[in-house]
Enzyme design. Structure first.
Site, short mmCIF file in Angstrom:
data_model
loop_
_atom_site.label_atom_id
_atom_site.label_comp_id
_atom_site.label_asym_id
_atom_site.label_seq_id
_atom_site.Cartn_x
_atom_site.Cartn_y
_atom_site.Cartn_z
N ASP A 174 28.43 89.19 120.56
CA ASP A 174 28.03 88.23 119.29
C ASP A 174 28.84 88.59 118.28
O ASP A 174 30.02 88.07 117.41
CB ASP A 174 26.60 87.85 119.41
CG ASP A 174 26.48 87.39 120.49
OD1 ASP A 174 25.93 87.95 121.70
OD2 ASP A 174 24.86 86.32 120.15
N ARG A 221 16.32 92.15 105.94
CA ARG A 221 17.24 91.21 105.72
C ARG A 221 17.91 91.03 104.53
O ARG A 221 19.10 91.32 103.81
CB ARG A 221 17.44 89.83 106.15
CG ARG A 221 16.90 89.89 107.70
CD ARG A 221 17.58 90.40 108.68
NE ARG A 221 17.49 89.87 109.78
CZ ARG A 221 17.88 90.71 111.45
NH1 ARG A 221 18.99 91.56 110.41
NH2 ARG A 221 17.98 89.78 112.37
N ASP A 234 16.71 84.16 110.06
CA ASP A 234 17.77 84.71 108.87
C ASP A 234 19.10 84.77 108.74
O ASP A 234 18.78 84.69 107.57
CB ASP A 234 17.89 85.63 110.62
CG ASP A 234 16.94 86.70 111.19
OD1 ASP A 234 15.56 87.18 110.21
OD2 ASP A 234 16.97 87.22 111.98
N SER A 282 15.50 87.62 123.14
CA SER A 282 16.69 87.65 122.07
C SER A 282 15.61 89.01 120.95
O SER A 282 14.76 88.99 121.11
CB SER A 282 16.57 86.69 121.14
OG SER A 282 16.75 86.50 119.92
#
Lengths: 405, 405, 405, 405
Positions: free
Chosen positions: B16, B96, B125, B179
């Protein structure tokens, strides 16, 4: 010393409250009404009748309060996912206001002007009994023998019993070294070796649950049906509240679920170690969060979470019968209107594992949540504006030279 | 479309973000700086270098951030016993802000005017990355390809990769249908069969922990040493923060600890189901509460509990780099000055059982807590006045005819 | 009765504490140390020396605590915009912890084992004195004569004074019918006609302020300079904390500012009516909010607002010297780092009107806030996404049939 | 651009919304339904009918919503003593949800698929309108012309009006330089010289109140009668909610009451200065606290105070039509069952002075509160135990060496 005509005593039939019964008669020269409740503690309550009669008591109340206890106290509390200090499920705390209420109701029925209980002067229970009593009958006199008499050691108590012909049952089994309290929600242990916070609790202390080690090697699945936040059926079988809890206790106990060993902060100011077995409650807490997770609005859920510690403290410290607890309860109950559906659990050696939840009122929208294409249900571009405006105050601050690091 | 000269991309080296790298070069005709972090996700980060070079990237950052991650993000969060919506340990959320911070630091070092990431437009996110970025560098441009491009299905993505010569690794093992996100604190799973909240998660989904069923039949004891609220030693061996967490992950994983299956409320508005493995974190949460239980003042503990949901929401929604989180953190950190001592745990088939806690700064006073005679350490008569005055407002109300029932 | 060797008495020099002094000597047969503080109450403190000496006191402390009072107690409290029950500025409450601290310091210096004060058994002040004393010196003995003796009416007190040769000053002016307390922050009135909540307070009760009716017809402008949330200058003239407050009291009093007539809830359980004059504090509260309005982040400001009632209650109920108040204070103080600038006020007949505020650290951005074209500082289109995602949870719910009305 | 068949426009009849009306017809080629509400803004609403007809509108709604506005929005909000950021009485915020509700009701009645409003993309009102609309009709399309069109300056707007024959009224009096909003609760001013936070507001800006300087020299007394937390009579005369508020506005305005000049934090992220006149609301806030002070339980009052900032934020940010606001409202409304009685106020040159409060349900007990002998209503000795146990945790800590200073 207060002038007392008639006192309602929370009477278990055991040695301590039998001594209290006698002591009340002698010390206050008053009539004693006994009140013995079946709250699911797992001991016979009928023997209390004969004992009370033997001591000349004329008005004897023996009540089965199990349904009322679970329906009006345990279930409402679990609607809030209530936990005290992150761990304790409030098994003792939640039973006290019901006893307080019955003591006062009986006082009103019998014309008594006082109530009495066997809680010590160091614990939370005296507060819970008495706050409830004062709130419901402000002029009532409260006699707390443990705060008044001089029978402060077990030896003195035994001597008093012997001297006054109160039968001391000596079972074959050794007297437990723990101070215990039980009802349909839990059984608790304090004292003994637990008074050293570093010493491990003893395996043979626990009475309701097997150890995870001894639990079956095969997991058990369970489906719990919720209506307005309360469990109404297990595996599709509708049950009364007390039966729900008794059933979950039995199954949970078999699977080693619900043991807890903590140090908690008492309302009267000291820290105290307690061990608890709450098999059914442990299952209910996890399952209730699961059904709420698909049926509650996010902000409602968060508001409940923010208020929960306060609500838990109110129950722990004895303010069930207070206007602020009632006010919070109204909000909590209102939040449960859509908390309907089914939760599937897997129980295994101490673990309560959520494996599914469904509801006709589910707010989960797979079409929007999916990582696959959603056919326009959600416009990803909206997120940019959402983030930009949420960041604006921080960007302005940073632009003006404020630093965070 | 923004005019961009140089963009720092959070680059994993996977398909990705490799597509994103290429797409950025083509679409924005700009230079791309790649940033790949080792946060303990358990995958090699070095391979990202060759891939980036192959696509013509000149500035490549590959950082081992494991110690910083645990020391400055995970540990501070655990000081607050932080849990989102009663269950989630915030494993993804807490990583994050560190990535956001490094993206901005690298942008400043390399003179980049933009950052980019691979988070979708439906998740949390993107918010966490971008709020952090804007807070730390208010004029930064943010490129979120998933919100901009039209490669919204896996097929289109693969086509794009193939067309642009981006190597698609085809392992022997089947591509996971989930995921996933991993770092030293946890690994998460979303999507696939989990999109039906009633369907049970599959046993072969889990990667870090054995099932409780497969865990050893013998329990393991563990002693954790705390200093100012953080674990500094396991079984007496001093370790760095990242080593502490890695060790607890390994041991916890062996004992089947830390699996979670929940439906959570995303910041962008929908409910989403996630499965999480947080073996070390699950141990840390329980143990931290235990050490606090003997070292924290009651009201400090309760205040922390009341503020925790707010603090957890701030982390979940991406406000780590906000003045309000920093303000709360100051209070939380201050509360940990005396949170020193040792907790003993027993791990067994998914269970984390506290069996002891001790501290030179313990506030537990056995002499006062005891049910035995205490030699006057506590005056039981004080309780009567305590209760009477706490009840006064309710007695006055009842006297004036207010009713609670 | 406790065995006491030496007691430190909070001694005003007035009749009540003079009787207490004598009563302590007689009843406890102990040495008495007197402590008299100038907290800005507006009465001479030196006369207390001669009176104490006349009663044979050897250790006499007379302290000017005005600067410490404002700097370490009043100012920190105002950083939180602290108001109890929406109205009360805590003038009495905030002085007590300083007195408690000095009583204990003096006890430590003089080797005293007890402290004593003149607060009654019905009020908050006993709690404030004693919680502070116990927190700072846990083994101290506390003698609260009003809870112990039988001099419960004014007549008995006068008799006792007369009998023991304690001089009763009879001024020409009539004795105030009110129970009063004063310090640099306020003067309070209780009792007398105020005990009927419907009766209007009497105009001649007030001592520090003129009535708005009698205030000047010309408004006065004032500029207050803030540094880290505290006022450091008035109209550009730098001043010490106590001078700031004294100056604002004087000016506020001239303009009829700061009168309050409320019914409040005491910690010991009853409601009580009090009238207060807090001219300087009333100005400070309004001005502090104004300077914060341009210098504080929104969420920091809201978090402070949410915690303020708790913080105010802690001060009102006497928990200044508690770990939870200190923890909150750390957060509050940290929030004030950027609270710098100038506020302009207009004072007129009881009104405090903010007419301007400016700061080098202002977060107000006229370019973004303007209704005129802003040259792209703010992208209005962002708002659509912001609203859409904030609405998402409610739209999903409505789509699934949930109704709000 | 969305495909729209029929849109309901919140139409004032003024220039801006007339331009919007035309722009909607032209841009979306759709039918427009106009909705004009009398919320007590003090302007005629009927003229809007002719203007709408002139532009070809066939479905015209002109509603007098004043009673509904005060009864179902203003009064419920005041039950919580609601204030945003310590100062703002939410006059604009509270009117928006009613307009949103009517827009959706009319959309449902007329079969419209969209709504439109004249709020800009920088303010709070767009959020309030649209969150309400989405919550009540999740599929509705929203057209916010100010976020879409290019008529971003007044000149362009005038040009557009002229070009399309929309009459521009040119009164003799100069156009106000302020952006204003009015309804029965308040009138607000933004923009113009107010965009510099240091510049004093101009005296001739204010429209509803005289300045305190110009107010009568004679105070006015007022008695407000409360039933369940709402005012039902003024000086003994029963009135409808809207009449109550209109009356208090008139009287308050005459006495210079309710002016406010603040800098507030908008939901969309920037700070903004606003001036407000809320004469009736200012009186109501003070009076409501006064009636609650004698009728509410202490802990209920404190809980309300702790939740108020959250509740105020919900209203300010547009979440009136949200499940969390409704949940809070249930609690707030429940708390008002006993909030009955009369408050006496004195109004004088900007001051609202409480001079008395009485209630058949008063919890004030003069006998217990008195400083005189109370005949045993309160046992002062209870206070010693109360204090001792409240201090216990701190004494234990101090005994173990913890220090607070």
């Amino acid at each position: 010393m207060a002038d007392v005509n008639k006192v309602v005593l929370a009477y278990s039939g055991g040695l301590d409250t039998s001594v209290i019964l006698k002591w009340l008669q002698d010390t206050y020269n008053c009539e004693v009404v006994t009140f013995t409740a079946d709250l699911g503690q797992g001991e016979e309550v009928e023997p209390a009748r004969a004992k009370a009669q033997a001591m000349g008591v004329k008005e004897i109340y023996i009540d089965d309060l199990r349904e009322e206890f679970v329906r009006d106290f345990v279930f409402p509390m679990f609607r809030a996912n209530t936990v005290y200090e992150g761990e304790y499920l409030l098994g003792t705390s939640i039973a006290r206001p019901l006893i307080a209420k019955r003591l006062i109701e009986i006082a009103n029925e019998t014309g008594a002007d006082a109530i009495s209980h066997g809680a010590t002067g160091k614990g939370n229970d005296q507060v819970r009994f008495e706050l409830g009593a004062y709130a419901l009958k402000p002029g009532v006199k409260v006699i707390a023998p443990w705060r008044e008499w001089d029978l402060l050691s077990r030896e003195k108590l035994m001597d008093y019993a012997e001297k006054h012909g109160i039968p001391i049952e000596r079972h074959g089994k050794k007297k437990s070294p723990y101070s215990m309290d039980a009802n349909l929600l839990h059984i608790s242990y304090e004292g003994g070796v637990l008074e050293d916070t570093w010493t491990e609790h003893e395996e043979d202390m626990w009475r309701w649950t097997v150890s995870p080690e001894k639990a079956p090697d095969t997991p058990q699945y369970l489906e719990l049906t919720y209506r307005n936040g309360d469990i109404v059926a297990i595996d599709g079988v509708e049950m009364t509240p007390a039966t729900v809890l008794a059933t979950l206790n039995r199954i949970g106990g078999e699977h080693g679920i619900g043991r807890l060993d903590i140090v908690e902060n008492r309302y009267v100011g000291m820290k105290s170690r307690g061990c608890y077995e709450t098999p059914g409650g442990t299952i209910m807490l996890r399952a209730h969060r699961a059904i709420e997770s698909i049926t509650l609005d996010r902000e409602v859920a968060h508001l409940k979470d923010e208020l929960m510690p306060k609500y838990a403290s109110l129950i722990y410290t004895g303010y069930w019968w207070s206007p602020e607890r009632l006010m919070l309860q109204q909000m909590i109950d209102a939040s449960q209107a859509h908390v309907n559906g089914v939760v599937r659990l897997k129980l295994y050696k101490g673990n309560v594992i959520v494996t599914g939840r469904k509801s006709d009122e589910s707010l989960f929208d797979a079409n929007i949540a999916t990582f696959e294409e959603d056919g326009g249900a959600y416009n990803q571009a909206d997120a940019a504006g959402f983030i930009k405006l949420n960041a604006l105050r921080m960007r302005i601050a940073a632009n003006k030279g404020r630093t965070l690091i």
